[in-house]
Scaffold this motif. Structure first.
Motif, PDB file in Angstrom:
ATOM      1  N   GLN A   1       0.831  -1.210   0.000  1.00 11.86           N
ATOM      2  CA  GLN A   1       0.000   0.000   0.000  1.00 11.86           C
ATOM      3  C   GLN A   1       0.864   1.258   0.000  1.00 11.86           C
ATOM      4  O   GLN A   1       0.361   2.350  -0.236  1.00 11.86           O
ATOM      5  CB  GLN A   1      -0.920   0.006   1.233  1.00 11.86           C
ATOM      6  CG  GLN A   1      -2.016  -1.046   1.201  1.00 11.86           C
ATOM      7  CD  GLN A   1      -3.190  -0.661   0.325  1.00 11.86           C
ATOM      8  OE1 GLN A   1      -3.231   0.436  -0.226  1.00 11.86           O
ATOM      9  NE2 GLN A   1      -4.143  -1.566   0.181  1.00 11.86           N
ATOM     10  N   ASP A   2       2.162   1.127   0.262  1.00 13.91           N
ATOM     11  CA  ASP A   2       3.051   2.282   0.371  1.00 13.91           C
ATOM     12  C   ASP A   2       3.731   2.649  -0.941  1.00 13.91           C
ATOM     13  O   ASP A   2       4.680   3.429  -0.959  1.00 13.91           O
ATOM     14  CB  ASP A   2       4.132   2.005   1.426  1.00 13.91           C
ATOM     15  CG  ASP A   2       3.535   1.844   2.808  1.00 13.91           C
ATOM     16  OD1 ASP A   2       2.516   2.498   3.089  1.00 13.91           O
ATOM     17  OD2 ASP A   2       4.082   1.054   3.604  1.00 13.91           O
ATOM     18  N   VAL A   3       3.248   2.085  -2.051  1.00 12.51           N
ATOM     19  CA  VAL A   3       3.832   2.404  -3.347  1.00 12.51           C
ATOM     20  C   VAL A   3       3.735   3.909  -3.590  1.00 12.51           C
ATOM     21  O   VAL A   3       2.804   4.576  -3.143  1.00 12.51           O
ATOM     22  CB  VAL A   3       3.106   1.616  -4.471  1.00 12.51           C
ATOM     23  CG1 VAL A   3       1.680   2.077  -4.627  1.00 12.51           C
ATOM     24  CG2 VAL A   3       3.851   1.749  -5.790  1.00 12.51           C
ATOM     25  N   SER A   4       4.690   4.463  -4.304  1.00 16.17           N
ATOM     26  CA  SER A   4       4.743   5.914  -4.497  1.00 16.17           C
ATOM     27  C   SER A   4       3.627   6.400  -5.419  1.00 16.17           C
ATOM     28  O   SER A   4       3.107   5.643  -6.244  1.00 16.17           O
ATOM     29  CB  SER A   4       6.096   6.317  -5.088  1.00 16.17           C
ATOM     30  OG  SER A   4       6.195   5.874  -6.440  1.00 16.17           O
ATOM     31  N   ASP A   5       3.257   7.670  -5.264  1.00 17.17           N
ATOM     32  CA  ASP A   5       2.254   8.267  -6.143  1.00 17.17           C
ATOM     33  C   ASP A   5       2.710   8.196  -7.601  1.00 17.17           C
ATOM     34  O   ASP A   5       1.897   7.972  -8.496  1.00 17.17           O
ATOM     35  CB  ASP A   5       2.014   9.734  -5.753  1.00 17.17           C
ATOM     36  CG  ASP A   5       1.217   9.865  -4.469  1.00 17.17           C
ATOM     37  OD1 ASP A   5       0.578   8.868  -4.062  1.00 17.17           O
ATOM     38  OD2 ASP A   5       1.241  10.949  -3.861  1.00 17.17           O
ATOM     39  N   LYS A   6       4.004   8.385  -7.837  1.00 22.48           N
ATOM     40  CA  LYS A   6       4.517   8.363  -9.208  1.00 22.48           C
ATOM     41  C   LYS A   6       4.302   6.993  -9.845  1.00 22.48           C
ATOM     42  O   LYS A   6       3.940   6.891 -11.027  1.00 22.48           O
ATOM     43  CB  LYS A   6       6.012   8.704  -9.196  1.00 22.48           C
ATOM     44  CG  LYS A   6       6.660   8.766 -10.576  1.00 22.48           C
ATOM     45  CD  LYS A   6       6.065   9.892 -11.436  1.00 22.48           C
ATOM     46  CE  LYS A   6       6.938  10.208 -12.634  1.00 22.48           C
ATOM     47  NZ  LYS A   6       7.218   9.049 -13.512  1.00 22.48           N
ATOM     48  N   THR A   7       4.508   5.932  -9.073  1.00 24.43           N
ATOM     49  CA  THR A   7       4.292   4.577  -9.591  1.00 24.43           C
ATOM     50  C   THR A   7       2.838   4.377  -9.988  1.00 24.43           C
ATOM     51  O   THR A   7       2.537   3.806 -11.046  1.00 24.43           O
ATOM     52  CB  THR A   7       4.689   3.531  -8.534  1.00 24.43           C
ATOM     53  OG1 THR A   7       6.083   3.677  -8.235  1.00 24.43           O
ATOM     54  CG2 THR A   7       4.421   2.121  -9.027  1.00 24.43           C
ATOM     55  N   LEU A   8       1.904   4.854  -9.163  1.00 25.77           N
ATOM     56  CA  LEU A   8       0.485   4.727  -9.460  1.00 25.77           C
ATOM     57  C   LEU A   8       0.103   5.576 -10.667  1.00 25.77           C
ATOM     58  O   LEU A   8      -0.673   5.141 -11.532  1.00 25.77           O
ATOM     59  CB  LEU A   8      -0.344   5.143  -8.246  1.00 25.77           C
ATOM     60  CG  LEU A   8      -1.870   5.099  -8.408  1.00 25.77           C
ATOM     61  CD1 LEU A   8      -2.342   3.707  -8.801  1.00 25.77           C
ATOM     62  CD2 LEU A   8      -2.556   5.550  -7.118  1.00 25.77           C
ATOM     63  N   ILE A   9       0.670   6.755 -10.773  1.00 23.05           N
ATOM     64  CA  ILE A   9       0.395   7.631 -11.919  1.00 23.05           C
ATOM     65  C   ILE A   9       0.885   6.985 -13.212  1.00 23.05           C
ATOM     66  O   ILE A   9       0.171   6.953 -14.223  1.00 23.05           O
ATOM     67  CB  ILE A   9       1.068   9.005 -11.711  1.00 23.05           C
ATOM     68  CG1 ILE A   9       0.379   9.768 -10.565  1.00 23.05           C
ATOM     69  CG2 ILE A   9       1.027   9.832 -13.005  1.00 23.05           C
ATOM     70  CD1 ILE A   9       1.151  10.975 -10.090  1.00 23.05           C
TER      71      ILE A   9
END
Length: 226
Positions: free
Chosen positions: A208-216
């Motif tokens: 759940q701690d994946v970075s916002d950039k990875t999700l984007i």
């Protein structure tokens, strides 16, 4: 007289020894699920529940009228999709502590953060909306899962973004870091879909701690095209 006094003393001790429902923001005698039962049986979590209720009421008192409905909905979503999916005391303590911190900011306006990011593979800055309430897309994600005939169900989301395209009312692409429950097993996934073209993608997520950039980048790659 001695027998009566002894009986009263024994009754008082017995009453003291019996487990009592702790104070909580709901009636413990009517606990609706296993999570609420766990809250009522644990003094520390029950105290957090009391603190949360107080903090929530203070937040309601200061929020702008235009954001009051959003705050109420956000709190209901938190109960259903965050608190109620906890299965142990550690999860509940972490969940309550995080929610209290958000509410304690006493923000007048409930606003989703807007930024501009250059995704991998993009040639221009792309608008990104990070939602304060990550649960608002869960029903849509589950509809996309059903349409794709994918097993399992999204039961919680810890992060939600959208990549809006064009003017207001046009297509938005949504991406989330969520928990998928499948055959009684829970796993973290990255998921995205949209409202117009039927894009949908699901892949395992590391945490759940994946970075916002990875999700984007994930949302841009799999669900952004026309």
């Amino acid at each position: 007289m001695k027998l009566t006094l002894l009986a009263c003393t024994f009754g008082a001790l017995l009453f003291t020894a019996l487990p009592r429902a702790m104070a909580a923001s709901f009636d413990c005698s009517k606990a609706a699920n296993a999570t609420e039962t766990l809250i009522c049986k644990n003094a520390k979590i029950s105290a957090l529940d009391d603190k949360l209720q107080q903090t929530y009421m203070e937040s309601l008192a200061v929020v702008a009228p235009s954001s009051k409905k959003a705050l109420i909905e956000e709190q209901r979503h938190w109960i259903t999709y965050t608190r109620n999916v906890c299965q142990d005391e550690t999860c509940l303590q972490q969940t309550y502590t995080a929610r209290i911190a958000v509410l304690a900011r006493n923000e007048k306006d409930i606003i989703n953060k807007l930024s501009c990011v250059l995704p991998n593979g993009g040639t221009a800055c792309t608008n990104v909306v990070a939602y304060r309430d990550p649960s608002i897309r869960i029903q849509s994600f589950n509809q996309s899962l059903a349409h794709a005939k994918h097993s399992g169900k999204i039961i919680s989301c810890g992060r939600l973004i959208s990549l809006p395209v064009g003017t207001v009312g046009s297509n938005n692409r949504f991406g989330g870091i969520c928990t998928l429950s499948d055959d009684s097993q829970r796993k973290t996934v990255e998921i995205c879909d949209d409202d117009m073209f039927g894009h949908f993608e699901l892949q395992p997520g590391e945490s759940q701690d994946v970075s916002d950039k990875t999700l984007i980048d994930f949302t841009y790659e799999h669900c952004f095209g026309g």
